[in-house]
Write an enzyme that holds these catalytic residues in place. Structure first.
Site, PDB file in Angstrom:
ATOM      1  N   HIS A  14       2.892  -3.599 -11.109  1.00 40.96           N
ATOM      2  CA  HIS A  14       1.724  -2.838 -11.583  1.00 40.96           C
ATOM      3  C   HIS A  14       0.700  -2.838 -10.456  1.00 40.96           C
ATOM      4  O   HIS A  14       0.997  -3.277  -9.352  1.00 40.96           O
ATOM      5  CB  HIS A  14       1.164  -3.445 -12.878  1.00 40.96           C
ATOM      6  CG  HIS A  14       0.745  -4.877 -12.730  1.00 40.96           C
ATOM      7  ND1 HIS A  14      -0.528  -5.239 -12.365  1.00 40.96           N
ATOM      8  CD2 HIS A  14       1.447  -6.027 -12.861  1.00 40.96           C
ATOM      9  CE1 HIS A  14      -0.604  -6.565 -12.294  1.00 40.96           C
ATOM     10  NE2 HIS A  14       0.585  -7.064 -12.581  1.00 40.96           N
ATOM     11  N   GLY A  15      -0.490  -2.363 -10.705  1.00 40.81           N
ATOM     12  CA  GLY A  15      -1.500  -2.189  -9.657  1.00 40.81           C
ATOM     13  C   GLY A  15      -1.735  -3.407  -8.789  1.00 40.81           C
ATOM     14  O   GLY A  15      -1.690  -3.332  -7.562  1.00 40.81           O
TER      15      GLY A  15
END
Length: 163
Positions: A14-15
């Protein structure tokens, strides 16, 4: 195999993992060790698409991860391990993978889990696995984001469960 970072983060890629942890790891490859994801072709495809540019990603189960770790072909490969649960980390270590440090970044709250911090919730099986990892000499470093201070996760477990 050179393990540059091992992290539990049940969101996997994810980010934060893409922009911070993958760079911090300086790894050539992310290896996701998770039996459920390994059997889910759609999720595997999505995770591979989310991989940071220039990095390879593999999604394996514990047995495959141990086999790859022991394959001399990958001796110089720098690897960032990602896990969703401590039981798979424990099985990897019991299988002979030399892991000195485990970064604990995120385990979502679900029914039957106890919240230890705002980002980490565990059930009794998780606690047992963390205790065994600790007894095997794996340092359990709670650090959700890189700017967080390093915290011994076993101290948080002890506080929460008043042993």
């Amino acid at each position: 195999m050179i393990i540059t970072l091992a992290r539990i983060d049940d969101r996997l890629i994810h980010g934060q993992v893409t922009t911070v942890w993958s760079k911090k790891s300086k790894a050539d490859r992310i290896i996701i060790v998770d039996a459920d994801v390994y059997q889910d072709d759609i999720r595997k495809t999505l995770l591979k698409q989310a991989c940071p540019p220039g990095m390879k990603v593999n999604i394996v189960n514990v047995a495959k991860a141990i086999a790859v770790y022991n394959n001399p072909k990958y001796a110089d490969e720098k690897v960032f391990y990602l896990f969703t649960k401590p039981s798979e980390v424990l099985n990897l270590v019991k299988g002979g993978v030399a892991l000195n440090n485990l970064n604990i970044g995120g385990m979502q709250f679900r029914e039957g889990k106890t919240q230890v911090t705002k980002s980490i919730s565990v059930d009794s099986a998780d606690v047992v696995a963390f205790k065994e990892l600790d007894s095997l000499g794996v340092h359990l470093d709670l650090q959700v984001v890189e700017s967080d201070p390093h915290t011994n996760f076993m101290d948080k477990i002890a506080e929460k469960f008043k042993e």
